[in-house]
Design an enzyme around this catalytic site. Structure first.
Site, PDB file in Angstrom:
ATOM      1  N   SER A  87      -3.447  -2.723   4.426  1.00  0.00           N
ATOM      2  CA  SER A  87      -2.260  -1.865   4.401  1.00  0.00           C
ATOM      3  C   SER A  87      -1.520  -1.734   3.298  1.00  0.00           C
ATOM      4  O   SER A  87      -0.995  -0.689   2.611  1.00  0.00           O
ATOM      5  CB  SER A  87      -1.412  -2.039   5.602  1.00  0.00           C
ATOM      6  OG  SER A  87      -0.431  -2.961   5.456  1.00  0.00           O
ATOM      7  N   LYS A  88      -1.065  -3.131   2.675  1.00  0.00           N
ATOM      8  CA  LYS A  88      -0.520  -3.383   1.207  1.00  0.00           C
ATOM      9  C   LYS A  88      -1.202  -2.814   0.205  1.00  0.00           C
ATOM     10  O   LYS A  88      -0.655  -2.099  -0.975  1.00  0.00           O
ATOM     11  CB  LYS A  88       0.089  -4.683   1.176  1.00  0.00           C
ATOM     12  CG  LYS A  88       1.166  -4.877   2.268  1.00  0.00           C
ATOM     13  CD  LYS A  88       2.285  -4.222   2.220  1.00  0.00           C
ATOM     14  CE  LYS A  88       3.354  -4.674   2.983  1.00  0.00           C
ATOM     15  NZ  LYS A  88       4.567  -3.910   2.803  1.00  0.00           N
TER      16      LYS A  88
ATOM     17  N   SER B 133       3.213  -6.389  -1.691  1.00  0.00           N
ATOM     18  CA  SER B 133       3.036  -7.526  -1.183  1.00  0.00           C
ATOM     19  C   SER B 133       1.942  -8.255  -2.263  1.00  0.00           C
ATOM     20  O   SER B 133       1.175  -7.359  -2.693  1.00  0.00           O
ATOM     21  CB  SER B 133       2.524  -7.895   0.175  1.00  0.00           C
ATOM     22  OG  SER B 133       2.291  -9.229   0.441  1.00  0.00           O
TER      23      SER B 133
ATOM     24  N   TYR C  29      -2.886  -6.556   7.393  1.00  0.00           N
ATOM     25  CA  TYR C  29      -1.563  -6.498   6.437  1.00  0.00           C
ATOM     26  C   TYR C  29      -1.862  -6.420   4.920  1.00  0.00           C
ATOM     27  O   TYR C  29      -1.246  -5.713   4.471  1.00  0.00           O
ATOM     28  CB  TYR C  29      -0.749  -7.742   6.827  1.00  0.00           C
ATOM     29  CG  TYR C  29       0.258  -7.939   5.935  1.00  0.00           C
ATOM     30  CD1 TYR C  29       1.543  -7.086   6.227  1.00  0.00           C
ATOM     31  CD2 TYR C  29       0.280  -8.712   4.669  1.00  0.00           C
ATOM     32  CE1 TYR C  29       2.698  -7.237   5.244  1.00  0.00           C
ATOM     33  CE2 TYR C  29       1.314  -8.735   3.925  1.00  0.00           C
ATOM     34  CZ  TYR C  29       2.572  -8.032   4.195  1.00  0.00           C
ATOM     35  OH  TYR C  29       3.591  -8.152   3.211  1.00  0.00           O
TER      36      TYR C  29
END
Length: 155
Positions: A46-47, A30, A43
């Site tokens: 994690s990306k 992302s 998020y």
């Protein structure tokens, strides 16, 4: 957990077959892997972990297996668009249609790119962030306080 472990476990078990067939791994991370997005810290983390893992794996598996890392921006899907319309009264200005995003990713894979930023203008944000991170941070703070923070007020 799924953002990171789902991709890493699948790749781990596919490596023997990919070595035999000179295969390729395409990883969808992302834009949040490179740019700190307000209200998306877990998020983004994690990306970012996914990005660093597959960058390292690319070095370890080279030249047997190629790895392409994709950084999609905000894509106008059924999951994202209603959220923006509800919170801001219209679709988010920087969303990209799914078909255009998919076509850009497919074309990048066919060209053998190691990194694919889609929409392509996102790569300029990464360049600016690397040269002068204060500018990107300032813009993100502005957007957060102007648009996002009011919708995340807690009582």
């Amino acid at each position: 957990d799924i953002n990171f472990w789902g991709s890493t476990y699948m790749t781990y078990f596919a490596i023997p077959h990919l070595r035999k067939t000179k295969g390729k791994v395409v990883v969808i991370t992302s834009g949040a892997a490179n740019i700190a997005l307000p209200v998306a810290s877990v998020y983004s983390a994690s990306k970012a972990a996914l990005l660093r893992f597959f960058e390292t794996l690319r070095v370890e598996l080279n030249p047997d297996i190629e790895i392409t890392i994709v950084f999609p921006g905000v894509v106008a899907t059924d999951m994202t668009t209603p959220c923006y319309i509800e919170n801001y009264g219209s679709d988010f200005i920087f969303t990209e249609p799914v078909s255009r995003c998919a076509k850009g990713i497919f074309n990048g894979i066919c060209r053998g790119e190691t990194y694919i930023e889609e929409p392509s203008w996102m790569k300029w944000i990464y360049v600016i962030k690397n040269v002068c991170p204060e500018i990107v941070e300032y813009v993100l703070k502005y957007l957060y306080f102007r648009y996002l923070k009011p919708s995340f007020k807690r009582n």
